[in-house]
Design a protein around this motif. Structure first.
Motif: not given
Length: 213
Positions: A76-77, A24-25, A109-111, A36-40
């Motif tokens: 992406v965290v 869950l990122a 962290h991924a970019y 904006l941030a979403s938990h996915l």
């Protein structure tokens, strides 16, 4: 991410393993609407691209996917276990008192820039793979095919998928590596006695780090 050398994790296999166990990122973007941030929940394909590729999906009503579609970079965290480190854990507290609280944690962290898609077959393959991945250890795993086809079709029309090739991958495993052996053991033992599962996990990670040293 600011990563002091002492806490940096560069091994790709280790970072991929962390992502696989922390699915869950938080997907963060910056567009016309600002941050904006979403938990996915995300799926990592390790051998696709230089650093792997992340797959996931947004609700179609979520405007964030349009930022990805426009070609903007995403962060992406993946946040793992974390633990408060009390100064009372350090033997140094009794010796000279020159200690302060801190926090131990693990994060990756991924970019990258993503490709957005909404064709039915590709979305069906994605949600089926995601479901299979998280159901596989259950006694009676649920599968997408268990639901009525018409219902699944309606659900697929309500989402937008994306594939995000990772262009940069960073890891920070802050596990008291900057402390001497006595204070390191003090933190590990203190966290082992905690009732918080997250703090116990950090103690286990510290034990593994010590075993690999």
């Amino acid at each position: 991410m600011y990563v002091p050398k002492t806490f940096a994790q560069h091994d790709t296999a280790t970072l991929h393993g962390f992502i696989a166990h922390t699915p869950l990122a938080i997907v963060v973007t910056n567009g016309e609407q600002g941050l904006l941030a979403s938990h996915l929940p995300l799926l990592l394909v390790q051998d696709e691209g230089e650093h792997g590729t992340l797959y996931g999906h947004f609700a179609r009503a979520n405007p964030q996917w349009r930022i990805l579609q426009a070609g903007e970079e995403a962060l992406v965290v993946f946040q793992g276990a974390e633990a408060y480190v009390s100064p009372s854990f350090y033997p140094a507290k009794a010796e000279h008192g020159k200690v302060v609280p801190t926090w131990n944690y693990q994060a990756v962290h991924a970019y990258g820039r993503a490709e957005v898609f909404d064709d039915r077959e590709r979305l069906l393959a994605l949600v089926s793979t995601l479901s299979d991945r998280h159901e596989r250890n259950r006694e009676r795993p649920w599968a997408v095919s268990d639901a009525p086809a018409a219902y699944i079709d309606s659900m697929l029309r309500a989402i937008v998928g994306f594939a995000l090739p990772i262009s940069r991958l960073e890891g920070q495993f802050k596990l008291s590596q900057n402390k001497d052996a006595a204070n390191f053991r003090g933190v590990q033992q203190g966290l082992q006695q905690s009732e918080r599962p997250s703090e116990q996990q950090i103690a286990q990670a510290m034990a593994a780090l010590q075993a690999d040293a």
